[in-house]
Motif scaffolding. Structure first.
Motif, PDB file in Angstrom:
ATOM      1  N   UNK A  38      -7.306   0.206   3.694  1.00  0.00           N
ATOM      2  CA  UNK A  38      -6.653  -0.925   3.035  1.00  0.00           C
ATOM      3  C   UNK A  38      -7.016  -2.243   3.702  1.00  0.00           C
ATOM      4  N   UNK A  39      -7.127  -2.221   5.019  1.00  0.00           N
ATOM      5  CA  UNK A  39      -7.541  -3.446   5.717  1.00  0.00           C
ATOM      6  C   UNK A  39      -8.944  -3.856   5.300  1.00  0.00           C
ATOM      7  N   UNK A  40      -9.835  -2.850   5.128  1.00  0.00           N
ATOM      8  CA  UNK A  40     -11.186  -3.167   4.673  1.00  0.00           C
ATOM      9  C   UNK A  40     -11.187  -3.768   3.272  1.00  0.00           C
ATOM     10  N   UNK A  41     -10.352  -3.180   2.379  1.00  0.00           N
ATOM     11  CA  UNK A  41     -10.237  -3.733   1.025  1.00  0.00           C
ATOM     12  C   UNK A  41      -9.692  -5.153   1.077  1.00  0.00           C
ATOM     13  N   UNK A  42      -8.677  -5.361   1.937  1.00  0.00           N
ATOM     14  CA  UNK A  42      -8.077  -6.686   2.054  1.00  0.00           C
ATOM     15  C   UNK A  42      -9.092  -7.713   2.552  1.00  0.00           C
ATOM     16  N   UNK A 101      -3.377  -9.954  -6.381  1.00  0.00           N
ATOM     17  CA  UNK A 101      -3.876  -8.673  -5.898  1.00  0.00           C
ATOM     18  C   UNK A 101      -3.820  -8.607  -4.373  1.00  0.00           C
ATOM     19  N   UNK A 102      -4.189  -9.718  -3.745  1.00  0.00           N
ATOM     20  CA  UNK A 102      -4.155  -9.785  -2.283  1.00  0.00           C
ATOM     21  C   UNK A 102      -2.725  -9.613  -1.769  1.00  0.00           C
ATOM     22  N   UNK A 103      -1.785 -10.268  -2.423  1.00  0.00           N
ATOM     23  CA  UNK A 103      -0.391 -10.131  -2.020  1.00  0.00           C
ATOM     24  C   UNK A 103       0.098  -8.693  -2.179  1.00  0.00           C
ATOM     25  N   UNK A 104      -0.301  -8.063  -3.274  1.00  0.00           N
ATOM     26  CA  UNK A 104       0.084  -6.672  -3.478  1.00  0.00           C
ATOM     27  C   UNK A 104      -0.482  -5.767  -2.404  1.00  0.00           C
ATOM     28  N   UNK A 105      -1.756  -6.008  -2.040  1.00  0.00           N
ATOM     29  CA  UNK A 105      -2.372  -5.205  -0.987  1.00  0.00           C
ATOM     30  C   UNK A 105      -1.706  -5.450   0.356  1.00  0.00           C
ATOM     31  N   UNK A 106      -1.354  -6.696   0.631  1.00  0.00           N
ATOM     32  CA  UNK A 106      -0.675  -7.001   1.881  1.00  0.00           C
ATOM     33  C   UNK A 106       0.691  -6.313   1.947  1.00  0.00           C
ATOM     34  N   UNK A 107       1.403  -6.300   0.846  1.00  0.00           N
ATOM     35  CA  UNK A 107       2.691  -5.623   0.805  1.00  0.00           C
ATOM     36  C   UNK A 107       2.524  -4.122   1.038  1.00  0.00           C
ATOM     37  N   UNK A 108       1.527  -3.543   0.371  1.00  0.00           N
ATOM     38  CA  UNK A 108       1.280  -2.112   0.538  1.00  0.00           C
ATOM     39  C   UNK A 108       0.837  -1.795   1.960  1.00  0.00           C
ATOM     40  N   UNK A 109       0.008  -2.687   2.530  1.00  0.00           N
ATOM     41  CA  UNK A 109      -0.448  -2.496   3.897  1.00  0.00           C
ATOM     42  C   UNK A 109       0.729  -2.560   4.866  1.00  0.00           C
ATOM     43  N   UNK A 110       1.652  -3.482   4.622  1.00  0.00           N
ATOM     44  CA  UNK A 110       2.844  -3.595   5.469  1.00  0.00           C
ATOM     45  C   UNK A 110       3.685  -2.331   5.402  1.00  0.00           C
TER      46      UNK A 110
END
Length: 209
Positions: free
Chosen positions: A69-73, A111-120
């Motif tokens: 997920x960090x790589x995707x982010x 999309x970035x915010x969604x990924x950050x939330x999921x990463x958290x």
């Protein structure tokens, strides 16, 4: 005088032998229950080890997922920066495309915010698993250290890793430790310790025999 002393010695030895036979008879009567407790302890230890392995495997999978997920982010952030650069460079010449670029930017930000939330959330899961693993391993290490300390106090040596007799003694020590953590009965801790010490020595003699 010597005859009287000899008779007293024989009587004392008979009494000691009788006491020893009585103690051994009581211990043999109680051996089946002790063996069941030892078996339950072994099964509990195996289950604890299996749970620790499961925690390790799950933590590894979650860590791998966080890395992905960090790589995707990172890629999304780079794409977002590229979109911003493209917007700045072409704003003057391609005014008709500004609206589309802005929409792309908003979509990318969402999309970035969604990924950050999921990463958290994934990081929280990994943190919880790591804490559980830490407490599980720490408790296992403490239990192992207590077993070996009592074993050393009784035998004045360390337990042999491949000795079945030593492992049975460690299991009995673990049962004793577990009972000591329960509400105290009328018997004293010193008496319980001597009882288990005698039982351990008897198991050692039977095992070595």
């Amino acid at each position: 005088m010597c005859v009287v002393l000899l008779i007293d010695l024989v009587l004392l030895e008979k009494k000691s032998a009788c006491d020893i036979r009585t103690m051994l008879r009581a211990m043999l009567t109680d051996s089946e229950r002790r063996q069941t407790l030892i078996q339950e302890l072994i099964e509990s230890n195996n289950q604890l080890k299996e749970e620790a392995q499961q925690h390790v495997s799950r933590a590894a999978r979650q860590s791998q997922k966080v890395t992905e997920l960090e790589g995707v982010l990172d890629r999304v952030k780079r794409k977002l920066q590229d979109l911003e650069d493209s917007y700045i460079g072409k704003a003057m010449q391609q005014h008709s495309k500004v609206h589309h670029l802005q929409q792309d930017k908003r979509d990318a930000q969402k999309w970035c915010q969604g990924l950050e939330q999921k990463l958290s959330e994934e990081r929280d899961v990994v943190s919880q698993l790591q804490r559980k693993l830490y407490f599980t391993v720490t408790e296992e290490e403490r239990r192992f250290a207590r077993q070996n300390q009592v074993f050393w106090q009784i035998h004045k040596r360390s337990a042999r890793p491949n000795s079945l007799v030593d492992q049975q003694v460690l299991d009995v020590i673990d049962i004793y430790e577990a009972q000591m953590e329960q509400p105290q009965s009328q018997s004293s801790p010193e008496g319980d310790f001597l009882y288990f010490s005698n039982m351990i020595n008897t198991r050692t003699l039977h095992g070595s025999g």
